[in-house]
Design an enzyme around this catalytic site. Structure first.
Site, PDB file in Angstrom:
ATOM      1  N   ARG A   1       0.961  -1.233  -0.195  1.00 17.92           N
ATOM      2  CA  ARG A   1       0.090  -0.164   0.131  1.00 17.92           C
ATOM      3  C   ARG A   1       0.936   1.424  -0.097  1.00 17.92           C
ATOM      4  NH1 ARG A   1      -2.468   4.140   0.100  1.00 17.92           N
ATOM      5  NH2 ARG A   1      -4.668   4.493   0.802  1.00 17.92           N
TER       6      ARG A   1
ATOM      7  N   GLU B   1     -11.686   4.654  -4.932  1.00 20.46           N
ATOM      8  CA  GLU B   1     -11.941   3.200  -4.861  1.00 20.46           C
ATOM      9  C   GLU B   1     -12.203   2.784  -6.215  1.00 20.46           C
ATOM     10  OE1 GLU B   1     -11.955   0.857  -2.291  1.00 20.46           O
ATOM     11  OE2 GLU B   1     -11.087   2.363  -1.015  1.00 20.46           O
TER      12      GLU B   1
ATOM     13  N   ARG C   1      -0.317  -5.310   5.168  1.00 23.25           N
ATOM     14  CA  ARG C   1       0.303  -4.735   3.884  1.00 23.25           C
ATOM     15  C   ARG C   1       1.537  -4.304   4.257  1.00 23.25           C
ATOM     16  NH1 ARG C   1      -4.980  -1.710   1.299  1.00 23.25           N
ATOM     17  NH2 ARG C   1      -4.762  -0.780   3.218  1.00 23.25           N
TER      18      ARG C   1
END
Ligand SMILES: [Zn+2]
Length: 234
Positions: free
Chosen positions: A65, A73, A112
């Site tokens: 990320r 999104e 992540r």
């Protein structure tokens, strides 16, 4: 003689315990990134504008990320410009070699890896170099993402706000969308979440008084590095 033999058994047992502890602590799939600040990786696939799957030099796979930015999104729900942002990241990064610079916190709560994505190995790691070679900055400059500051990972936070301001001033990407949104007399923000809201938003009303901050305009809040709430969309 008997004493000597039991002593060697104790030593052997201790060695076994130490070895076992060493093995148990290692997750083969997850790289220990505490030692290195910059990791070479290859992008395998793109999830959306700000998230990719990579394989590291040691063969480990990671979901990465990007730090300090938030693209609209494009997966579960779709926000305006989300698909364009995902397509841009795919076109720029898929199959490419990249260098991942980490900050204070190496992973988020989903496991992540959190990184600044360099297209060439960073030499100084400063703003000037980031403007030329860092993909997080590129997303902001082209209006494919907005600033999202999550302490303690703030190495380039001020620079990212400056990149976003440039993109807004020239209507890049998502900043050029006609929005016809109603302006409010003021906006409320939380010092903790770094998000700002319309005054009647339920999240805005829940901000504790000691964290509450007010802004007169959306521009003022964005220039201070605050991110618009995704629910009330100020
Ligand atoms: Zn809100």
């Amino acid at each position: 003689m008997h004493k000597w033999r039991s002593f060697s058994w104790v030593v052997l047992a201790l060695v076994m315990v130490v070895l076992a502890a060493g093995c148990a602590g290692k997750e083969p799939a997850e790289l220990d990134v505490r030692e290195q600040r910059v990791l070479l990786a290859k992008v395998v696939s793109v999830v959306d504008g700000d998230t990719v799957h990579v394989v590291l030099e040691n063969g480990a796979r990671e979901k990465v990320r990007f730090i300090g930015v938030n693209a609209p999104e494009a997966t579960k729900e779709q926000e305006p410009f989300g698909l364009q942002a995902a397509a841009y990241t795919k076109q720029r990064l898929e199959g490419q070699k990249i260098w991942l610079e980490t900050d204070v916190e190496k992973r988020d709560r989903y496991g992540r890896l959190l990184a600044y994505v360099w297209l060439d190995p960073p030499r100084e790691g400063n703003d000037r170099e980031a403007r030329e070679n860092m993909f997080n900055a590129e997303l902001l400059l082209k209006g494919y993402a907005q600033v999202m500051t999550v302490p303690p990972n703030v190495k380039y936070a001020d620079f990212f706000v400056a990149c976003q301001r440039e993109a807004r001033e020239t209507d890049q990407g998502l900043w050029g969308l006609a929005d016809g949104r109603k302006a409010e007399d003021y906006y409320v923000a939380s010092n903790r979440s770094k998000k700002f809201h319309r005054p009647d938003c339920r999240w805005g009303r829940e901000i504790a008084p000691q964290n509450l901050r007010k802004f007169a305009t959306v521009d003022e809040a964005l220039d201070a590095g605050y991110e618009p709430c995704r629910e009330c969309r100020p």
